[in-house]
Write an enzyme that holds these catalytic residues in place. Structure first.
Site, PDB file in Angstrom:
ATOM      1  N   CYS A 169      52.494  45.262  66.347  1.00 41.76           N
ATOM      2  CA  CYS A 169      51.169  45.878  66.209  1.00 41.76           C
ATOM      3  C   CYS A 169      50.265  45.057  65.297  1.00 41.76           C
ATOM      4  CB  CYS A 169      51.291  47.291  65.636  1.00 41.76           C
ATOM      5  SG  CYS A 169      51.941  48.498  66.802  1.00 41.76           S
ATOM      6  N   HIS A 170      50.738  44.766  64.092  1.00 40.61           N
ATOM      7  CA  HIS A 170      49.830  44.294  63.043  1.00 40.61           C
ATOM      8  C   HIS A 170      49.500  42.813  63.133  1.00 40.61           C
ATOM      9  CE1 HIS A 170      49.768  48.206  61.184  1.00 40.61           C
ATOM     10  NE2 HIS A 170      51.088  48.256  61.251  1.00 40.61           N
ATOM     11  N   ARG A 207      53.049  55.058  53.481  1.00 45.23           N
ATOM     12  CA  ARG A 207      52.405  54.534  54.692  1.00 45.23           C
ATOM     13  C   ARG A 207      53.421  53.837  55.583  1.00 45.23           C
ATOM     14  NH1 ARG A 207      51.096  54.703  58.420  1.00 45.23           N
ATOM     15  NH2 ARG A 207      49.259  54.178  59.651  1.00 45.23           N
ATOM     16  N   CYS A 211      54.850  54.601  59.527  1.00 47.51           N
ATOM     17  CA  CYS A 211      54.989  53.633  60.630  1.00 47.51           C
ATOM     18  C   CYS A 211      56.403  53.673  61.204  1.00 47.51           C
ATOM     19  CB  CYS A 211      54.696  52.218  60.136  1.00 47.51           C
ATOM     20  SG  CYS A 211      52.981  51.697  60.338  1.00 47.51           S
TER      21      CYS A 211
END
Lengths: 250, 155, 108
Positions: A169-170, A207, A211
């Protein structure tokens, strides 16, 4: 030297400094404006609470943070920009929250704060806020190398029933949409952040656990070596970007 | 987006929907407006209602209201209400102003359970009511957490 | 933490007759009463339901809050700087708990 080259290669394999974009560039103009207004940014409530805690005498020693560290506005400037660092006591890396609790237990003789407690988030936010605007500057400490490497290995390790890694994703899909949100580059420059979804401030570890749960993996425990190593890798990856604490994210 | 990520995404959306409780019976938007005005007719106009048309998280949506008024002892805004169409409750907030407000200008942050129409209704000192409506689209947030997250143990 | 976490932004000085904007924030979870907890039970409602601002003792602004107001309520409004003195702010929650703060303003 060979290992230094390896680490530099590891880090440069991501985006180069000028290409990096803070998560604030992936949020709506309204959320950006909220972060920029210190009298509307709800994260400032944690910063303010942290200031009160900084000056509160606690533990058997009846000492406050200020008893030793004086004015945080001077002494804590730049600290969050370089953490995690190598800890001489534990002989491994320690992050800012870990250092706060280490100080409480060893120096103030007080009980450690729980992870994600209002107190730990507030003190972390107050300390990190003193570095706002300063570039992330990880220490050049060879004792950290193997931990950074491990953090990178974890970042690229496929996990969970969805079987993807952080980079899926990142790195590969930053800027694309996941539901209503744009996927950011995962530069942890604003922690503790105020997340609209949480309706609260929260840590980088919270966070990351979100994820991990999202990809149907068992999240690493708060304070675990995996978490610290991931933090370490991400901060090295974010080097050069300014600290934003308290950032606001959707 | 590949198939796996699509599944992850849809899974997230489904669990998001599932945790929303069933809406209890509530008045319609216009019924709630009518309750606020006590049955007095509401005219459109004199109210500027600033709210983003598309929001990325319904938990916190910034709104700003500005009502045209001289704001004097003789002619001022007494109350401003924000009323919604689809939240579990219709009333969101009621502001009480005075001639000393200087301007009829207020801001706050609100929760929107869904994409919907909102109305800002102002009560003037002469007993008239003025309003503005706004449509807001709430996109589903990515990566929602269960209620269990947000607290850790003592290290 | 003992003290409630509150932030208000009032200008320290203002010209007489000037309209000043005041921004307020208070830490509160604003539990709606519509959410389910882990045990499947409804989490009871717990919100701030009233906000008031007085200026040298006179009520100049108030708000009635409902569960639709976001956690950590933000309210901004205006008032005319009429005289030097004190603005007092007061939030009341569902349990009747009152949180207060105040700010001085010098009007010239």
């Amino acid at each position: 030297m060979k290992r230094l080259c390896v680490v530099l290669a590891l880090l440069s394999s991501g985006a180069v400094a000028s290409d990096k974009r803070s998560g604030v560039e992936y949020v709506s103009p309204e959320t950006r404006a909220l972060q920029a207004d210190d009298f509307a940014n709800p994260g400032m409530l944690w910063v303010g609470g942290g200031e009160a805690l900084w000056n509160e005498a606690v533990g058997q020693t009846k000492k406050s943070c200020a008893s030793c560290h004086q004015d945080a506005k001077q002494t804590m400037k730049g600290v969050a920009a370089r953490y995690p660092v190598f800890d001489e006591v534990r002989k491994r890396p320690i992050d800012l929250q870990g250092r706060i609790n280490q100080c409480r237990v060893r120096r103030q003789k007080a009980a450690a704060f729980a992870f994600e407690s209002e107190a730990l988030l507030s003190l972390s936010a107050y300390i990190a806020h003193q570095s706002r605007g300063m570039p992330v500057t990880p220490p050049r400490d060879e004792r950290l190398w193997s931990y950074i490497e491990n953090g990178k290995e974890l970042y690229f390790r496929r996990i969970g029933q969805i079987d993807i890694n952080c980079a899926s994703c990142h790195d590969a899909r930053a800027g694309q949409r996941l539901s209503g949100n744009l996927i950011p580059e995962a530069h942890p420059t604003g922690y503790p952040i105020y997340r609209l979804e949480w309706q609260s401030a929260g840590s980088l570890q919270r966070r990351m656990r979100g994820c991990m749960t999202g990809v149907r993996a068992e999240p690493y425990a708060y304070g675990s070596p995996e978490m610290i190593n991931l933090e370490l890798y991400l901060m090295n990856r974010a080097a050069g970007l300014p600290i934003e604490t308290p950032a606001v994210r959707p | 987006m590949n198939r796996r990520e699509f599944v992850a995404c849809v899974g997230g959306v489904l669990s998001f929907v599932a945790i929303r409780p069933a809406l209890a019976a509530r008045p319609t938007l216009l019924e709630a407006v009518n309750t606020f005005t006590g049955g007095v007719e509401v005219r459109a106009g004199r109210v500027a209602f600033d709210i983003p048309p598309l929001v990325e998280n319904g938990n916190s949506v910034g709104v700003m209201i500005d009502v045209e008024s001289p704001v004097t002892a003789e002619d001022h805004v007494k109350r401003i209400a924000i009323i919604n169409e689809k939240n579990p409750q219709a009333d969101m907030i009621v502001f009480h102003l005075s001639p000393q407000s200087g301007r009829a200008h207020v801001s706050t942050r609100l929760r929107l359970a869904d994409s919907q129409t909102l109305m800002a209704v102002a009560e003037m000192s002469d007993g008239t009511y003025w309003s503005a409506a706004a449509d807001v689209i709430v996109t589903l947030a990515a990566c929602v957490e269960g209620v269990s997250e947000g607290g850790g143990g003592v290290p | 933490m003992a003290a409630p976490r509150i932030m208000v932004n009032v200008p320290k000085t203002a010209a007489r007759g000037e309209i000043v904007e005041i921004k307020t924030l208070i830490a509160h979870k604003m539990e709606t009463g519509h959410r389910m907890g882990l045990n499947g039970q409804r989490i009871p409602r717990d919100i701030i339901n009233r906000f008031e601002c007085t200026y040298n003792g006179a009520l100049v602004f108030a708000a009635d809050l409902f569960p639709a107001v976001s956690a950590n309520p933000f309210i901004a409004f205006t008032t005319v700087a009429v005289a030097s003195g004190t603005l007092k702010f007061r939030w009341v929650d569902d349990h009747g708990k009152v949180s207060t703060t105040s700010a001085k303003i010098t009007v010239t």
